[in-house]
Design a protein around this motif. Structure first.
Motif: not given
Length: 158
Positions: A103-108, A123-126
């Motif tokens: 989650l944090l990596g995707n946001v960054v 990625c939200l599904f994962v």
């Protein structure tokens, strides 16, 4: 089905999941990155994206190792032990860590302009699956700990 056979089936599934992970991380993600690359403005983003997702695989394989140890104990007729409860709790923590990292990596990556909403939605599904697994293994750890305590009490009374 006896416990040794159950442990063998569980280990076969762990091997299958490990091979599936190798296929996903070794073949599918690089192919997806190459197919997705024309839509990414920065060529460096593809390598950041691949490196980031490769790092998410490390806790997954640590979970497989811990699961293998639990299965070994099941085959040895030692399923309900404090050691297995601790292993299951570690699996829950690794799942929670990996989910938070994703989650944090995707946001960054999104804030740096190296990711877009479509990839974040995937990625939200994962992430949801990771949360479900973390909660399930935490509950299983609690139940195994209770069973281990009951077994210890029962062994002392005999």
């Amino acid at each position: 089905m006896n416990k040794k056979k159950l442990a063998l089936w569980l280990k076969a599934m762990i091997i299958g999941v490990g091979i599936g992970g190798l296929i996903v991380y070794g073949l599918i993600l690089p192919m997806l990155a190459n197919a997705y690359a024309p839509f990414i403005r920065d060529p460096l983003a593809k390598y950041l994206w691949l490196g980031f997702f490769a790092l998410t695989g490390v806790p997954c394989y640590a979970v497989l190792v811990l699961s293998w140890m639990v299965c070994t104990d099941i085959g040895r007729e030692r399923a309900f032990t404090v050691r297995n409860a601790v292993r299951l709790k570690r699996i829950a923590l690794l799942a929670a860590f990996d989910t938070a990292f994703l989650l944090l990596g995707n946001v960054v990556l999104f804030l740096l302009g190296k990711n877009d909403l479509l990839m974040m939605a995937f990625c939200l599904f994962v992430i949801f699956a990771g949360i479900v697994l973390s909660v399930a293994f935490a509950a299983l750890s609690h139940l195994v700990m209770n069973a281990a305590e009951l077994q210890d009490q029962c062994d002392l009374t005999i």
